[in-house]
Design an enzyme around this catalytic site. Structure first.
Site, short mmCIF file in Angstrom:
data_model
loop_
_atom_site.label_atom_id
_atom_site.label_comp_id
_atom_site.label_asym_id
_atom_site.label_seq_id
_atom_site.Cartn_x
_atom_site.Cartn_y
_atom_site.Cartn_z
N LYS A 75 0.81 -1.23 0.00
CA LYS A 75 0.00 0.00 0.00
C LYS A 75 0.84 1.27 0.00
O LYS A 75 0.39 2.32 -0.46
CB LYS A 75 -0.94 0.01 1.22
CG LYS A 75 -2.08 -0.98 1.12
CD LYS A 75 -3.03 -0.77 2.27
CE LYS A 75 -4.07 -1.85 2.36
NZ LYS A 75 -5.11 -1.55 3.34
N ASP A 111 -9.76 3.12 2.41
CA ASP A 111 -9.89 2.56 3.77
C ASP A 111 -10.45 3.62 4.71
O ASP A 111 -11.33 3.34 5.53
CB ASP A 111 -8.52 2.12 4.31
CG ASP A 111 -8.02 0.86 3.62
OD1 ASP A 111 -8.85 0.02 3.23
OD2 ASP A 111 -6.79 0.71 3.48
N ALA A 140 -3.55 1.24 9.55
CA ALA A 140 -4.98 1.44 9.78
C ALA A 140 -5.19 2.65 10.69
O ALA A 140 -6.08 3.48 10.45
CB ALA A 140 -5.59 0.19 10.40
N TYR A 235 -12.60 -8.04 11.93
CA TYR A 235 -13.91 -8.60 11.56
C TYR A 235 -13.95 -10.12 11.70
O TYR A 235 -14.97 -10.75 11.49
CB TYR A 235 -14.31 -8.17 10.14
CG TYR A 235 -13.27 -8.47 9.11
CD1 TYR A 235 -13.17 -9.71 8.50
CD2 TYR A 235 -12.34 -7.49 8.75
CE1 TYR A 235 -12.20 -9.98 7.57
CE2 TYR A 235 -11.36 -7.75 7.81
CZ TYR A 235 -11.30 -9.01 7.22
OH TYR A 235 -10.32 -9.27 6.30
P1 ATR Z 1 -1.96 -2.17 10.05
O1 ATR Z 1 -1.22 -1.64 8.86
O2 ATR Z 1 -3.04 -3.15 9.72
O3 ATR Z 1 -2.43 -1.07 10.93
P2 ATR Z 1 0.51 -2.71 11.41
O4 ATR Z 1 1.17 -1.66 10.63
O5 ATR Z 1 1.20 -4.01 11.61
O6 ATR Z 1 -0.92 -3.08 10.84
O7 ATR Z 1 0.16 -2.06 12.84
C1 ATR Z 1 -0.28 -2.76 13.88
C2 ATR Z 1 -0.25 -1.88 15.14
O8 ATR Z 1 -0.72 -2.70 16.17
C3 ATR Z 1 1.15 -1.43 15.51
O9 ATR Z 1 1.10 -0.12 15.98
C4 ATR Z 1 1.55 -2.41 16.63
O10 ATR Z 1 2.34 -1.87 17.66
P3 ATR Z 1 3.89 -1.51 17.46
O11 ATR Z 1 3.91 -0.20 16.73
O12 ATR Z 1 4.44 -1.41 18.83
O13 ATR Z 1 4.47 -2.64 16.66
C5 ATR Z 1 0.24 -2.77 17.24
N1 ATR Z 1 0.27 -4.13 17.75
C6 ATR Z 1 0.18 -5.28 17.05
N2 ATR Z 1 0.28 -6.35 17.87
C7 ATR Z 1 0.45 -5.87 19.13
C8 ATR Z 1 0.59 -6.46 20.42
N3 ATR Z 1 0.57 -7.78 20.58
N4 ATR Z 1 0.71 -5.65 21.49
C9 ATR Z 1 0.70 -4.31 21.34
N5 ATR Z 1 0.58 -3.68 20.14
C10 ATR Z 1 0.44 -4.45 19.05
#
Ligand code: ATR
Length: 294
Positions: A75, A111, A140, A235
């Site tokens: 993206k 989105d 997101a 979802y």
């Molecule tokens: P997307 O593009 O779908 O938003 P992403 O870029 O992987 O997915 O972002 C996921 C977010 O969820 C990130 O901010 C991540 O935190 P970090 O910035 O610290 O990596 C957060 N996230 C995902 N799994 C997590 C977990 N188990 N505990 C806390 N934060 C989590």
């Protein structure tokens, strides 16, 4: 022998590029819309390897594709191969929908628009003058934060495990839209204070997604209030542990199915210029949720 008339010499091509794409339900959504509207359009998945993105885009252009969706992990990378990215897509830092007009590619992010439409439909509320907390600071979160800020939210808190990523999104909002964003790391007491002040709390992380269905992005010690609206971009499952817990406090809870649906509807409208009427849209949404239930 049965003659299949679904794809003709005159059929226009659309599709999705990403890796993986096998799990995508966008083909079912888009092809069902075309079937319903009687439009001569087909939507197919294209799995693209990492070093083949530029070639894939060139190829799609050469094949005169009408438009395509872009999913993980392209993206952001796709933006450099697009001739003109929309202002909103630039702020969001990601393109998920591309339209081809006479060999010129236009990039959009549906989105953000999909989220806003789904949220309004399902909650009956908008974002103007609202205090909103976002949990997570990935793609997101950025899309949602930009949209909510553009729609006049009073305050946006971004809560994330890695605080520097929350700072980055807050900076984008404060420097380009309005000085209303604040960031915070994971700290139970500070997070509880933030959530208490908010009208809307949105989980943008994958915490609680299948198969980790018992996990929640928020500690069970934190209380929510019945006037609050809780949104989860997940979802699958349709009712996450987070939504389940907040539902017990009497909050209105909404899952990410509508966001997924409407980002697709907006993409379809961008490619075809056709505005899908309300009634079939509702019917389509019901069928769409049923596919995901299976
Ligand atoms: P997307 O593009 O779908 O938003 P992403 O870029 O992987 O997915 O972002 C996921 C977010 O969820 C990130 O901010 C991540 O935190 P970090 O910035 O610290 O990596 C957060 N996230 C995902 N799994 C997590 C977990 N188990 N505990 C806390 N934060 C989590």
């Amino acid at each position: 022998m049965y003659i299949d008339h679904r794809v003709l010499g005159s059929t226009k091509l659309t599709g999705i590029i990403g890796n993986p794409v096998e799990h995508s339900i966008s083909p079912q959504l888009h092809n069902s819309i075309s079937f319903y509207l009687g439009l001569n359009l087909i939507y197919v998945p294209f799995k693209v390897e990492k070093n083949e993105l530029e070639n894939a885009v060139r190829g799609l252009k050469a094949l005169n594709i009408a438009g395509f969706n872009v999913t993980v992990p392209y993206k952001k990378d796709i933006m450099k191969f697009i001739d003109e990215n929309s202002k909103e897509a630039i702020l969001v830092g990601a393109v998920n929908t591309v339209k081809n007009i006479n060999g010129r590619l236009y990039g959009y992010n549906t989105d953000a628009e999909g989220f806003a439409r789904a949220f309004k439909e399902e909650s009956g509320e908008g974002f103007k003058a609202k205090q909103v907390a976002l949990i997570g600071a990935g793609g997101a979160a950025r899309a949602i934060a930009v949209k909510i800020a553009l729609e006049g939210a009073k305050k946006i808190y971004i809560v994330n495990r890695t605080k520097s990523k929350a700072d980055e999104i807050a900076g984008i909002i404060n420097n380009n839209i309005m000085n209303i964003a604040e960031s915070c790391g994971l700290d139970e007491e500070m997070n509880a204070e933030i959530y208490k002040k908010c009208d809307i709390i949105i989980n943008t992380t994958s915490i609680g997604m299948y198969p980790e269905v018992k996990s929640s992005p928020v500690s069970r010690n934190i209380c929510f209030f019945s006037h609050q609206i809780i949104y989860d971009v997940i979802y699958n499952p349709q009712r996450t542990q987070f939504l389940e817990d907040c539902g017990r406090f009497g909050c209105k809870v909404i899952n990410g199915l509508g966001m997924l649906f409407y980002q697709g509807i907006y993409a379809y409208e961008i490619w075809t210029g056709v505005k899908i009427p309300e009634e079939p849209l509702k019917d389509l949404f019901r069928s769409f949720s049923n596919i995901l239930d299976k």
